[in-house]
Design an enzyme around this catalytic site. Structure first.
Site, mmCIF file in Angstrom:
data_model
loop_
_atom_site.group_PDB
_atom_site.id
_atom_site.type_symbol
_atom_site.label_atom_id
_atom_site.label_comp_id
_atom_site.label_asym_id
_atom_site.label_seq_id
_atom_site.Cartn_x
_atom_site.Cartn_y
_atom_site.Cartn_z
ATOM 1 N N ASP A 154 0.835 -1.194 0.000
ATOM 2 C CA ASP A 154 0.000 0.000 0.000
ATOM 3 C C ASP A 154 0.877 1.255 0.000
ATOM 4 O OD1 ASP A 154 -2.215 -1.611 0.139
ATOM 5 O OD2 ASP A 154 -2.487 -1.366 2.305
ATOM 6 N N GLU A 255 -7.365 -4.835 -3.165
ATOM 7 C CA GLU A 255 -6.341 -4.079 -2.426
ATOM 8 C C GLU A 255 -6.868 -2.738 -1.931
ATOM 9 O OE1 GLU A 255 -3.536 -4.354 -1.074
ATOM 10 O OE2 GLU A 255 -2.347 -5.929 -2.033
ATOM 11 N N THR A 256 -6.641 -2.493 -0.641
ATOM 12 C CA THR A 256 -7.106 -1.271 -0.013
ATOM 13 C C THR A 256 -6.023 -0.755 0.928
ATOM 14 O OG1 THR A 256 -8.996 -0.293 1.169
ATOM 15 C CG2 THR A 256 -8.188 -2.386 1.993
ATOM 16 N N ASN A 258 -4.552 -0.525 3.941
ATOM 17 C CA ASN A 258 -4.587 -1.045 5.309
ATOM 18 C C ASN A 258 -3.241 -1.551 5.811
ATOM 19 O OD1 ASN A 258 -4.368 -3.440 3.877
ATOM 20 N ND2 ASN A 258 -6.443 -4.158 4.351
ATOM 21 N N ASP A 285 -6.163 -8.419 -1.654
ATOM 22 C CA ASP A 285 -5.412 -7.674 -0.639
ATOM 23 C C ASP A 285 -4.319 -8.561 -0.034
ATOM 24 O OD1 ASP A 285 -4.590 -6.268 1.746
ATOM 25 O OD2 ASP A 285 -6.420 -5.092 1.550
ATOM 26 N N ASP A 401 -21.071 -1.510 -3.255
ATOM 27 C CA ASP A 401 -21.104 -0.390 -2.330
ATOM 28 C C ASP A 401 -21.636 0.865 -3.035
ATOM 29 O OD1 ASP A 401 -20.156 0.948 0.230
ATOM 30 O OD2 ASP A 401 -18.933 2.030 -1.222
ATOM 31 N N GLU A 461 -26.186 -1.993 -2.725
ATOM 32 C CA GLU A 461 -26.458 -1.105 -1.596
ATOM 33 C C GLU A 461 -27.138 0.110 -2.220
ATOM 34 O OE1 GLU A 461 -24.094 0.870 2.158
ATOM 35 O OE2 GLU A 461 -23.261 1.179 0.161
ATOM 36 N N ASP A 536 -22.036 -1.895 8.936
ATOM 37 C CA ASP A 536 -22.252 -0.450 8.983
ATOM 38 C C ASP A 536 -23.365 -0.151 9.980
ATOM 39 O OD1 ASP A 536 -22.347 2.208 8.408
ATOM 40 O OD2 ASP A 536 -22.622 1.978 6.257
#
Length: 776
Positions: A154, A255-256, A258, A285, A401, A461, A536
């Site tokens: 990252d 991948e984010t 973090n 990720d 999302d 969502e 959430d």
């Protein structure tokens, strides 16, 4: 996902973008973008898209972080916005790269033309950080390939906490990001199997939402080395199967940002636990992989999918195609400074929706910039990514999302002729427009048929931020939706009596599949994703143990910012001295029964089966902590609740009458007043009525038993008079969620149901509880 202050530089308020009309390409990576070996593994071809670049150079590295490049190659514009170069593997090895091949791009364009005097860290050729067309080229920023199949690390990680390295603007434009930037990794195809995909109809699924890391990070049944990984998650397949779960839905695994989660011990500083900051739409990720070597995360993810498939469990992914980790501009008064990792530095106006002046970004995501979902090339990336995860990685379905952003029919201000239904730019959800992303996805992929078979399960969502972005019930046939109205109205029925007007008619509509939301668009009850809680918000336990949220707690339960103020939660009078823990467990049992006994597709949050608590934190996006991880060490009360949940799920799966493929007819479901008479319009319309019962004609739905459900929403006891069961049978009790029945056998196993009686039998039901009977 809700807006938070995750990485302040990424969360600036934003504006909008322009983009040239792009040609239509074949649906699945028709431009052959990314890096790939030839059949003989003798050459690697690199292809990247940029419609506005004037020069792109490929940089190759022997390692992903801290090293200078080993070789560079100028790419050629081969047409239709594609830049390409083919490099012999022998040349790559001669440059000193004998292991994994790491790579990135540097790009020049109208705002920063190439100059022969340019060198890394130089300002040679610079004209502006952003020009009138929205270009943000900066050759000092090494760019990640949007089609990279794995990523080195990252941007922020244990070795680098300085986000300024990746920024444009006067203070940052000459900082060279090459040694720090995430690189793509060239991968050969994996030989790992993903098993045989389940073909079960969605109506028969029970979905379990969980974070890969949190699933096993503190699970003593998993070998320590595998905890928190894909490999560890795959070892839990038998656990989910025994619980009765048929589909696991993972919070974002693309991948984010973090890698910085553990830099500051015992702190939420810079933490991103949920994962809604996507850096690469193809790469699994790496943080979640036990095998972090090149190719390891991909093969390990595939092996995890195979483990779930072998247990008959589908694998769903939560995907974030409405925004990226680059966010928006850092200031709403200065457009020059913005983060540049990948898309923005390659083709800002293609990948983001810019304002009419092309300096800022429209934002309906809360993170700074809409992904430009109406643009053909940006849309191609979404489709190509979905195809990769489905076809190569074995995924069975996707939860999108902030999905209304994928129904946005707006383009950048300068190209409105290509978006005739959005003349002023901005945001316009338009399901009638065949070219919006949600409709294109339906064209490109097979949606699983109602009766089951091959295909994808698609979940929206159905809300975003601003404009006409709240679209619950507004998606076209083929899409299922998270039913937030189911959650809200039934929480209100349980927790807001005396504070709000409660409609027993609305509750009945929720129980029977929410026809008011989904029937008119040609959809079915199972298109309603019924949940009482998700990541959430509050956990199931906390919905009935908390008077609102409490996010400003000490680690590991906080602090977290943001979160909704509309929790519809209540501690059942515990803090006032009028309630007990028995009352809280009763309410939780009733809430879980709502989602498992109602028509629709039930979704539970990981940990609900043992009443996991976050001590009232309702926005724990930033807590990669013991409090947010699941545990397999339970109290007796938690074990008892697990028994209830497991048996409740088993009951649902055993009774097709609870899983209708079409809407119930008036002969299949009959609604009753507590006195046993059929509910009429005057009963439905009286908002002082808080109790309802109904029967489901099981044999008409392929079920051996008919079912009777009574819900008493009053605070005090109500006597229900039972209707006649089918001829030759009587009513037997499966569960009563009341306090008197608290314990290990609240929900009985088949064959141990208690005889209650036949027509005219009365049953006293305690306040705020549910009764379930079957005919035998």
């Amino acid at each position: 996902m809700k807006c938070s202050t995750l990485l302040a530089m990424l969360l600036a308020c934003a504006s909008l973008a322009t983009l040239p009309a792009a040609p239509v390409y074949a649906s699945i990576n028709g431009m052959s973008l990314g890096a790939s070996y030839d059949a003989q593994h003798a050459n690697v071809t690199f292809r990247v898209y940029s419609s506005h670049a004037t020069r792109i150079a490929l940089y190759l590295y022997a390692s992903g972080y801290g090293a200078q490049e080993s070789a560079t190659y100028v790419m050629s514009n081969v047409g239709n916005g594609v830049w390409a170069v083919t490099v012999p593997v022998s040349s790559i090895q001669a440059a000193g790269i004998t292991g994994a091949i790491y790579y990135g791009y540097r790009a020049w364009g109208p705002n920063w033309p190439y100059s022969t005097s340019w060198g890394k860290g130089s300002q040679a050729g610079f004209l502006s950080d952003v020009d009138a067309s929205g270009n943000r080229f900066n050759p000092n920023k090494l760019l990640l390939d949007p089609y990279a199949l794995e990523m080195s690390q990252d941007p922020l990680n244990t070795s680098n906490q300085n986000g300024n390295v990746f920024a444009s603007g006067a203070s940052y434009r000459t900082i060279d990001s090459g040694t720090y930037a995430p690189k793509g990794i060239v991968l050969a195809p994996s030989g790992q199997s993903v098993g045989t995909k389940p073909t079960r109809a969605q109506k028969d699924d029970v979905i379990y939402e969980v974070n890969v890391r949190g699933f096993t990070e503190q699970d003593s049944s998993i070998p320590a080395a595998y905890r928190g990984t894909y490999r560890g998650a795959g070892l839990k397949a038998s656990y989910l199967a025994s619980l009765g779960v048929t589909a696991v839905e993972f919070l974002p695994v693309q991948e984010t940002q973090n890698d910085a989660n553990d830099v500051v011990p015992n702190s939420s500083a810079n933490q991103n636990y949920w994962g809604y900051m996507t850096e690469d739409y193809f790469a699994p990720d790496r943080r979640y992989a036990y095998n972090k070597a090149a190719g390891g995360p991909t093969a390990e993810f595939q092996a995890m999918v195979q483990a779930f498939h072998n247990a008959g469990i589908k694998v769903y992914m939560d995907v974030v195609y409405n925004h990226t980790a680059e966010g928006g501009s850092w200031s709403n008064t200065d457009p020059t400074t913005a983060t540049i990792y990948s898309w923005r530095g390659l083709d800002n106006a293609t990948y983001y929706e810019l304002t009419s002046g092309n300096q800022y970004f429209y934002d309906n995501t809360g993170t700074g910039a809409n992904y430009n979902t109406y643009n053909t090339v940006a849309q191609n990336l979404i489709v190509d990514s979905l195809a990769y995860w489905s076809n190569t990685m074995g995924v069975d379905g996707f939860r999108f999302d902030l999905a209304p952003v994928l129904g946005n029919s707006c383009l950048n201000g300068a190209y409105q002729s290509a978006a005739p239904n959005c003349p002023n730019g901005g945001f316009n959800f338009d399901v009638a427009d065949a070219n919006v992303a949600i409709n294109r996805i339906l064209r490109e992929f097979t949606v699983r048929p109602a009766a089951g078979g091959s295909g994808l399960d698609l979940f929206a969502e159905p809300w975003a931020i601003g404009g006409n972005s709240y679209q619950l019930g507004g998606f076209p046939a083929g899409w299922s939706e998270w039913n937030g109205a189911f959650r809200d109205s039934l929480r209100q029925a349980q927790n807001e009596l005396g504070s709000m007007t409660i409609s027993i008619g609305q509750d009945a509509n929720d129980f029977s599949g929410s026809s008011n939301l989904f029937q008119a668009s040609g959809r079915s009850p199972w298109n309603s994703i019924n949940f009482m809680d998700v990541h959430d918000g509050l956990t199931l336990n906390d919905v009935y143990a908390c008077n609102g949220s409490n996010n400003n707690q000490a680690w590991p339960y906080g602090p977290s910012d943001g979160g909704t103020s509309s929790n519809y939660s209540w501690d059942q009078g515990m803090s006032a001295g009028t309630g007990t823990a028995f009352d809280q467990r009763r309410a939780a049992r009733t809430g879980m029964a709502f989602e498992m006994l109602s028509a629709g597709t039930p979704l539970m949050q990981g940990g609900d089966e043992y009443l996991r608590s976050l001590r009232c934190n309702n926005n724990a996006y930033n807590l990669d902590s013991t409090a947010n991880w699941l545990t397999n060490s339970w109290t007796t009360d938690q074990s008892n609740f697990y028994n209830f949940a497991q048996r409740l799920i088993a009951f649902r799966r055993a009774h097709p009458a609870l899983r209708p493929s079409t809407w119930y007819s008036s002969s299949q479901v009959v609604w009753y007043q507590p006195n046993g008479s059929v509910a009429n319009s005057s009963y439905w319309n009286n908002t002082s009525n808080y109790a309802i019962a109904y029967t489901i004609n099981g044999p008409s739905l392929g079920d051996a038993n008919s079912i009777y459900v009574a819900y008493n929403g009053w605070s005090g006891s109500v006597t229900f008079t039972l209707p006649a069961p089918p001829s030759g049978t009587q009513w037997y009790r499966v569960t009563d969620t009341c306090n008197w029945n608290d314990g290990a056998n609240t929900f009985v196993t088949p064959g141990n149901e208690a005889l209650i009686g036949g027509a005219g039998t009365t049953y006293g039901q305690c306040g705020q509880s549910l009764l379930l009977l079957i005919s035998k």
